[in-house]
Design a protein around this motif. Structure first.
Motif, PDB file in Angstrom:
ATOM      1  N   LEU A   1       0.796  -1.216   0.000  1.00  0.00           N
ATOM      2  CA  LEU A   1       0.000   0.000   0.000  1.00  0.00           C
ATOM      3  C   LEU A   1       0.839   1.282   0.000  1.00  0.00           C
ATOM      4  O   LEU A   1       0.540   2.202  -0.766  1.00  0.00           O
TER       5      LEU A   1
ATOM      6  N   ARG B 210       0.447   4.044  -2.985  1.00  0.00           N
ATOM      7  CA  ARG B 210       0.079   5.441  -2.696  1.00  0.00           C
ATOM      8  C   ARG B 210       1.075   6.402  -3.323  1.00  0.00           C
ATOM      9  O   ARG B 210       0.698   7.433  -3.876  1.00  0.00           O
ATOM     10  N   GLU B 211       2.334   6.064  -3.211  1.00  0.00           N
ATOM     11  CA  GLU B 211       3.387   6.929  -3.756  1.00  0.00           C
ATOM     12  C   GLU B 211       3.345   6.951  -5.287  1.00  0.00           C
ATOM     13  O   GLU B 211       3.506   7.996  -5.905  1.00  0.00           O
TER      14      GLU B 211
ATOM     15  N   TRP C 283       0.732   6.356  -7.266  1.00  0.00           N
ATOM     16  CA  TRP C 283      -0.497   6.952  -7.787  1.00  0.00           C
ATOM     17  C   TRP C 283      -1.087   7.954  -6.794  1.00  0.00           C
ATOM     18  O   TRP C 283      -2.140   7.725  -6.196  1.00  0.00           O
ATOM     19  N   PRO C 284      -0.433   9.105  -6.631  1.00  0.00           N
ATOM     20  CA  PRO C 284      -0.925  10.099  -5.667  1.00  0.00           C
ATOM     21  C   PRO C 284      -2.270  10.710  -6.059  1.00  0.00           C
ATOM     22  O   PRO C 284      -2.956  11.280  -5.207  1.00  0.00           O
TER      23      PRO C 284
ATOM     24  N   GLU D 109      -7.750   9.953  -1.401  1.00  0.00           N
ATOM     25  CA  GLU D 109      -7.324   9.422  -0.102  1.00  0.00           C
ATOM     26  C   GLU D 109      -8.345   8.435   0.468  1.00  0.00           C
ATOM     27  O   GLU D 109      -7.984   7.468   1.123  1.00  0.00           O
TER      28      GLU D 109
ATOM     29  N   TRP E 257      -7.615   4.879  -0.529  1.00  0.00           N
ATOM     30  CA  TRP E 257      -6.516   4.274   0.235  1.00  0.00           C
ATOM     31  C   TRP E 257      -6.983   3.912   1.645  1.00  0.00           C
ATOM     32  O   TRP E 257      -6.652   2.841   2.155  1.00  0.00           O
ATOM     33  N   ARG E 258      -7.745   4.799   2.289  1.00  0.00           N
ATOM     34  CA  ARG E 258      -8.230   4.513   3.648  1.00  0.00           C
ATOM     35  C   ARG E 258      -9.138   3.292   3.660  1.00  0.00           C
ATOM     36  O   ARG E 258      -9.067   2.481   4.579  1.00  0.00           O
TER      37      ARG E 258
ATOM     38  N   GLU F 148      -6.982   0.283   3.510  1.00  0.00           N
ATOM     39  CA  GLU F 148      -6.313   0.053   4.792  1.00  0.00           C
ATOM     40  C   GLU F 148      -7.258  -0.576   5.799  1.00  0.00           C
ATOM     41  O   GLU F 148      -6.839  -1.319   6.674  1.00  0.00           O
TER      42      GLU F 148
END
Length: 182
Positions: free
Chosen positions: A38, A42-43, A45-46, A50, A53-54, A57
């Protein structure tokens, strides 16, 4: 043209068997793979929101396994509908198409990360070949529904909706049991 027995159980119930083998790979690999990769995703595909991604997680192994269990019921019901109808069931055929398209998504994910992603090992060896074989058998029996672009979109939409529903139900089940904090 075909009758109820025009395609065998391998074509219809085989969808559930192929799905079970494929999802076993995902259950064994996905949660750990995601935790490990992860940060680099994230890095890389900025631009991904958000919230995505959350949400990734927030999926723990119990919830993921529960979601796969819910999906087993969905895919099992579709496979049974296919078997009972001799392969004619629109639900079964949409699930079959969704399964194959789901495999193509796995291939695209692996290409995007330039490496292994959970589900990609069984995609070229099982998911795509099974889907093509089953569709061929349905076509030969005269029961394959015509596939247009909108039908493929419906298959992909079905796969996405079934995934969302299975994860939603799993999240409620796991949280209700008190195992995952809100």
């Amino acid at each position: 043209m075909g009758n109820k027995d025009s395609v065998g159980a391998a074509v219809t119930l085989g969808l559930f068997a192929a799905w079970a083998v494929h999802d076993t790979e995902e259950v064994l690999a996905a949660p750990r793979w995601l935790r490990r990769h992860l940060p680099e995703l994230r890095e890389r595909w900025p631009e991904v929101p958000e919230g995505v991604w959350r949400s990734l997680e927030g999926v723990d192994e119990r919830e993921f396994r529960a979601a796969v269990g819910v999906m087993a019921g969905i895919v099992g019901a579709g496979a049974l509908a296919g078997w009972a109808s001799g392969g004619r069931s629109a639900t079964y055929q949409a699930m079959l198409d969704g399964f194959g398209l789901h495999g193509l998504v796995h291939l695209a994910q692996a290409a995007a990360v330039r490496g292994y992603t959970p589900g990609v090992a069984t995609t070229p060896t099982l998911v795509v070949p099974f889907t093509l074989w089953a569709r061929h058998r349905l076509r030969r029996a005269g029961v394959l529904r015509p596939t247009r672009g909108r039908d493929l979109a419906a298959g992909l939409l079905w796969a996405g909706a079934a995934t969302a529903v299975s994860h939603g139900v799993a999240r409620r089940l796991v949280r209700k049991s008190g195992r995952v904090p809100d």
